[in-house]
Enzyme design. Structure first.
Site, PDB file in Angstrom:
ATOM      1  N   CYS A 161      -6.459  -6.765 -11.371  1.00  0.00           N
ATOM      2  CA  CYS A 161      -5.715  -8.028 -11.322  1.00  0.00           C
ATOM      3  C   CYS A 161      -6.316  -9.066 -12.264  1.00  0.00           C
ATOM      4  CB  CYS A 161      -5.690  -8.570  -9.899  1.00  0.00           C
ATOM      5  SG  CYS A 161      -4.634  -7.601  -8.799  1.00  0.00           S
TER       6      CYS A 161
ATOM      7  N   GLU B 188      -1.409 -10.010  -6.415  1.00  0.00           N
ATOM      8  CA  GLU B 188      -1.493 -10.779  -7.658  1.00  0.00           C
ATOM      9  C   GLU B 188      -0.708 -10.102  -8.784  1.00  0.00           C
ATOM     10  OE1 GLU B 188      -5.707 -10.950  -5.752  1.00  0.00           O
ATOM     11  OE2 GLU B 188      -3.977  -9.605  -5.758  1.00  0.00           O
TER      12      GLU B 188
ATOM     13  N   CYS C 173      -9.058  -8.312  -7.683  1.00  0.00           N
ATOM     14  CA  CYS C 173      -9.792  -7.115  -8.098  1.00  0.00           C
ATOM     15  C   CYS C 173      -9.859  -7.072  -9.629  1.00  0.00           C
ATOM     16  CB  CYS C 173      -9.115  -5.854  -7.555  1.00  0.00           C
ATOM     17  SG  CYS C 173      -7.564  -5.430  -8.392  1.00  0.00           S
TER      18      CYS C 173
ATOM     19  N   CYS D 253      -1.323  -4.597  -5.826  1.00  0.00           N
ATOM     20  CA  CYS D 253      -1.945  -5.821  -5.330  1.00  0.00           C
ATOM     21  C   CYS D 253      -0.944  -6.971  -5.382  1.00  0.00           C
ATOM     22  CB  CYS D 253      -3.155  -6.183  -6.185  1.00  0.00           C
ATOM     23  SG  CYS D 253      -4.460  -4.938  -6.199  1.00  0.00           S
TER      24      CYS D 253
ATOM     25  N   GLU E 144       0.825  -1.210   0.000  1.00  0.00           N
ATOM     26  CA  GLU E 144       0.000   0.000   0.000  1.00  0.00           C
ATOM     27  C   GLU E 144       0.855   1.255   0.000  1.00  0.00           C
ATOM     28  OE1 GLU E 144      -3.866  -1.755   2.372  1.00  0.00           O
ATOM     29  OE2 GLU E 144      -2.652  -0.228   3.351  1.00  0.00           O
ATOM     30  N   ASN E 145       0.194   2.341  -0.347  1.00  0.00           N
ATOM     31  CA  ASN E 145       0.826   3.649  -0.386  1.00  0.00           C
ATOM     32  C   ASN E 145      -0.214   4.648   0.087  1.00  0.00           C
ATOM     33  OD1 ASN E 145       1.620   6.291  -1.682  1.00  0.00           O
ATOM     34  ND2 ASN E 145       3.320   5.020  -2.376  1.00  0.00           N
TER      35      ASN E 145
END
Length: 160
Positions: free
Chosen positions: A115, A75, A112, A73, A64-65
């Protein structure tokens, strides 16, 4: 006259007793790597393990950022790394495990949309399906035999 385009989608569900050795090892790799995820904002940890046709296994987790759109992600991270370093070796299976940091058990997660489209790109490139395995909270595994089961109207030529 109108025309209707339909897809039948389904997932297979396997109890942990039904997993074969290879799938078990891949899912365990995904479970282990999720603990190293960088998820200080959502506290939602995701791990992915990718098996290539040559037997190599790569793992990655979500990163994350604070600028949420630039996070990565698990994947996409594992697919990008594996394909950057092994561009001619087919990806065969992708195992995904997730959990909330405070929980001991798994959380149900599917890839998601971004992905899913990324998985689709590699299925197109290699002309073969990638088995997508997702850990469920009860310890079972949800399995899609290819991305069309998770993304039936993917960004593809629908006439192909």
């Amino acid at each position: 006259m109108s025309k209707k385009i339909e897809f039948k989608v389904s997932l297979n569900v396997y109890s942990s007793e039904e997993w074969n050795k290879e799938d078990r090892q891949l899912m365990e790799a995904a479970r282990r790597i999720l603990e190293k995820a960088h998820a200080p904002y959502s506290d939602f940890l995701v791990g992915a393990a990718l098996l290539l046709e040559n037997g190599e296994v790569f793992v990655a987790n979500n990163q994350e950022n604070v600028s949420f759109p630039v996070g990565v992600c698990a994947e996409r991270a594992v697919l990008s790394y594996a394909m950057a370093n092994n561009p001619e070796v087919k990806p065969v299976k992708l195992a995904i495990a997730a959990k909330r940091r405070k929980d001991s058990g798994a959380a149900t997660v599917t890839p998601c949309g971004l992905c899913r489209q990324t998985i689709n790109e590699y299925e197109i490139k290699f002309g073969t399906s990638i088995k997508v395995m997702m850990l469920a909270p009860d310890g079972s595994m949800l399995v899609a035999d290819g991305i069309e089961q998770l993304l039936p109207f993917r960004f593809n030529d629908l006439n192909g």
